[in-house]
Design an enzyme around this catalytic site. Structure first.
Site, short mmCIF file in Angstrom:
data_model
loop_
_atom_site.label_atom_id
_atom_site.label_comp_id
_atom_site.label_asym_id
_atom_site.label_seq_id
_atom_site.Cartn_x
_atom_site.Cartn_y
_atom_site.Cartn_z
N HIS A 1 0.84 -1.21 0.00
CA HIS A 1 0.00 0.00 0.00
C HIS A 1 0.88 1.26 0.00
O HIS A 1 0.74 2.13 -0.87
CB HIS A 1 -0.92 -0.02 1.23
CG HIS A 1 -1.83 1.16 1.34
ND1 HIS A 1 -3.13 1.14 0.90
CD2 HIS A 1 -1.62 2.42 1.82
CE1 HIS A 1 -3.69 2.33 1.11
NE2 HIS A 1 -2.80 3.13 1.68
N GLU A 2 1.78 1.33 0.97
CA GLU A 2 2.64 2.52 1.06
C GLU A 2 3.54 2.64 -0.16
O GLU A 2 3.84 3.74 -0.63
CB GLU A 2 3.47 2.51 2.35
CG GLU A 2 2.65 2.50 3.65
CD GLU A 2 1.58 3.59 3.73
OE1 GLU A 2 1.80 4.69 3.19
OE2 GLU A 2 0.51 3.32 4.33
N GLU B 1 -4.67 7.97 -3.04
CA GLU B 1 -5.16 6.71 -2.47
C GLU B 1 -5.45 5.69 -3.58
O GLU B 1 -5.34 4.49 -3.35
CB GLU B 1 -6.40 7.01 -1.62
CG GLU B 1 -6.81 5.91 -0.66
CD GLU B 1 -5.80 5.60 0.45
OE1 GLU B 1 -4.87 6.40 0.71
OE2 GLU B 1 -5.94 4.53 1.06
N HIS C 1 1.73 4.51 -2.81
CA HIS C 1 1.81 5.96 -2.56
C HIS C 1 3.19 6.48 -3.00
O HIS C 1 3.31 7.53 -3.62
CB HIS C 1 1.66 6.26 -1.07
CG HIS C 1 0.24 6.25 -0.56
ND1 HIS C 1 -0.75 7.04 -1.11
CD2 HIS C 1 -0.35 5.57 0.45
CE1 HIS C 1 -1.89 6.85 -0.44
NE2 HIS C 1 -1.67 5.96 0.51
CO CO Z 1 -3.14 5.30 1.94
#
Ligand code: CO
Length: 490
Positions: free
Chosen positions: A258-259, A288, A262
């Site tokens: 997830h990170e 996001e 980003h």
């Molecule tokens: Co996030």
């Protein structure tokens, strides 16, 4: 020096100040000794005053005003000026006294939220929440972006967003999710393996996955913190963090992915324009969308698990021996209603967000009073997830957002997932042999496509314009619904 280059150096200085503050925040979460917190607060307060001065200086305002329609400037320069003018107008509309009042109320509310959690009692936090709502209404009124105060607040995280569109999208999405859940009929009930996953092996494996996805470790690093997060100081210096639980590999791995999503966005912003809007992300929702595309659409897909599972088994043989990649795929996508948003599966997650959205919206519209919030929360959990809220910590007190004064932020999580599904659908349609590449663990084609269509565009387009341009239509829940049907019902 031309006036435009003066503007650029002003913006670069502003970016140097903001990224210094961001670095101090990163350090606070990663390395700072606990006794350093008082002094750190002083450093950050000074920087935030300087940042506000820079962002709202008369000189900048005058320049932006007089060059907004300057035809001698090229297209890129004009976009920068236009976006900077939008930011400037927002910054000067808020009286300094209100900024101060809000910041004081927020730190009090945060302390009260911590105390309320400790005593598991919403009553302690309630008056502070009431004050936050009242101040956010004042704030929205001062900004006046829209006659609707909630739309004004959402616009801070997703410029140009329309509440009507979000209402409609949510209704369609929630209806679609309920239908899929009803049709699931006991599928995706496998549990993740329990066992020992030594933390050094986990960290190493997480870094390997990030590298394979395209994270440049010479332009970023990964550390450990209590809550995983990403901070982009510059496209050449992007920090991600993760948390490791030695009893579970999944927590570390999917929060890392997830990170990493980003971080890939931050590393893909045009470095030569750092400090200018063209090197800033389009919106929080689009940010996001990148993390969720990597975490869910790619990371929790069968093709991803099939590729990585044999290696996971080699690294953690004892814990994973009784699993095969099909069972692991089902376990990592286990579907089950629960009380906690951050532990929710890919489908129930949006029911959690929908509940927060309804409550925030109605609070801002004056249709719900803070005294009724807890009852409403518990009733909505019963209605949408079929679960009974056991206590405040597992209910209304679980998220930090409201105590920080963030109203209108929650929807960006769901919008991120919906955009991710729309973008992934387009990626499959546009990238030749994408599935074959993913089968071989090759992710460069996907990253290049995202770089070309999203990362390199910076803030030139709003979320909606970007989505229109890439997908030929606006935000729409149907891509997420058909992605979920394919994944969970076939
Ligand atoms: Co996030």
């Amino acid at each position: 020096m031309t006036e435009y280059s003066e503007y650029i150096s002003h913006m670069k200085e502003l970016a140097a100040l903001s990224s210094s503050a961001a670095l101090l925040q990163w350090d606070q979460e990663v390395y700072m000794p606990i006794k350093g917190s008082q002094f750190r607060a002083e450093q950050l307060a000074l920087l935030s005053t300087l940042i506000h001065k820079y962002a709202s200086s008369d000189k900048l305002g005058h320049y932006l005003e007089s060059h907004l329609e300057d035809s001698k400037l090229n297209e890129a320069a004009r976009i920068n000026i236009r976006r900077s003018k939008e930011d400037y107008d927002k910054a000067v509309k808020i009286p300094a006294s209100l900024v101060e009042e809000i910041s004081r109320a927020q730190s009090e509310a945060f302390q009260a939220w911590i105390k309320a959690r400790k005593e598991n009692d919403f009553k302690i936090f309630k008056p502070y929440l009431a004050q936050i709502i009242q101040l956010q209404r004042k704030y929205a009124e001062a900004l006046g972006t829209s006659p609707d105060p909630y739309e004004t607040l959402m616009d801070l995280y997703d410029p140009g967003i329309k509440l009507n569109a979000v209402n409609e999208t949510f209704e369609k999405l929630i209806d679609g999710i309920h239908k899929i859940l009803q049709a699931m009929d006991g599928r995706f009930k496998q549990h993740l393996p329990k066992g020992d996953f030594p933390s050094d092996l986990q960290k190493e494996f997480g870094e390997k996955i990030c590298k394979s996805l395209g994270f440049d470790f010479k332009a970023g690093r990964q550390d450990i913190s209590v809550h995983p997060f990403t901070i982009g100081l510059h496209p050449r210096d992007v920090r991600i963090t993760t948390r490791i639980d030695e009893k579970s590999l999944a927590y570390m791995l999917w929060s890392t992915i997830h990170e990493c999503g980003h971080a890939l966005y931050e590393q893909g912003l045009p470095a030569e324009m750092h400090g200018l809007p063209l090197a800033q992300p389009a919106s929080i929702s689009i940010h996001e969308s990148q993390s969720r595309l990597y975490e869910n659409n790619l990371g929790r897909s069968k093709v991803f698990i099939n590729y990585w599972f044999p290696e996971m088994q080699e690294i953690f043989p004892d814990a994973l021996n009784s699993y095969d990649s099909e069972t692991y795929f089902r376990a990592i996508n286990r579907i089950e209603p629960n009380l906690i948003r951050t532990e929710a599966d890919e489908l129930h997650y949006h029911l959690h967000i929908y509940i927060r959205f309804l409550i925030e919206r109605d609070l801002m519209h004056g249709k719900l009073d803070v005294s009724e919030v807890k009852e409403r929360w518990n009733a909505l959990y019963k209605e949408h997830l079929g679960v009974t809220v056991s206590d405040d910590v597992h209910g209304i007190l679980q998220d930090v957002h409201w105590s920080h004064g963030s109203i209108g932020y929650f929807p960006t999580y769901t919008l991120g997932s919906l955009y991710a599904a729309q973008f992934m659908e387009e990626a499959y349609a546009q990238i030749p042999n994408l599935h074959n590449s993913l089968e071989k663990g090759k992710y460069t084609g996907l990253l290049q496509w995202l770089r070309e269509h999203i990362h390199s565009k910076g803030r030139s387009l709003s979320s909606d314009q970007l989505c229109q341009k890439i997908c030929g239509k606006s935000l729409d829940a149907s891509a997420f619904i058909s992605y979920s049907e394919k994944k969970y019902l076939h």
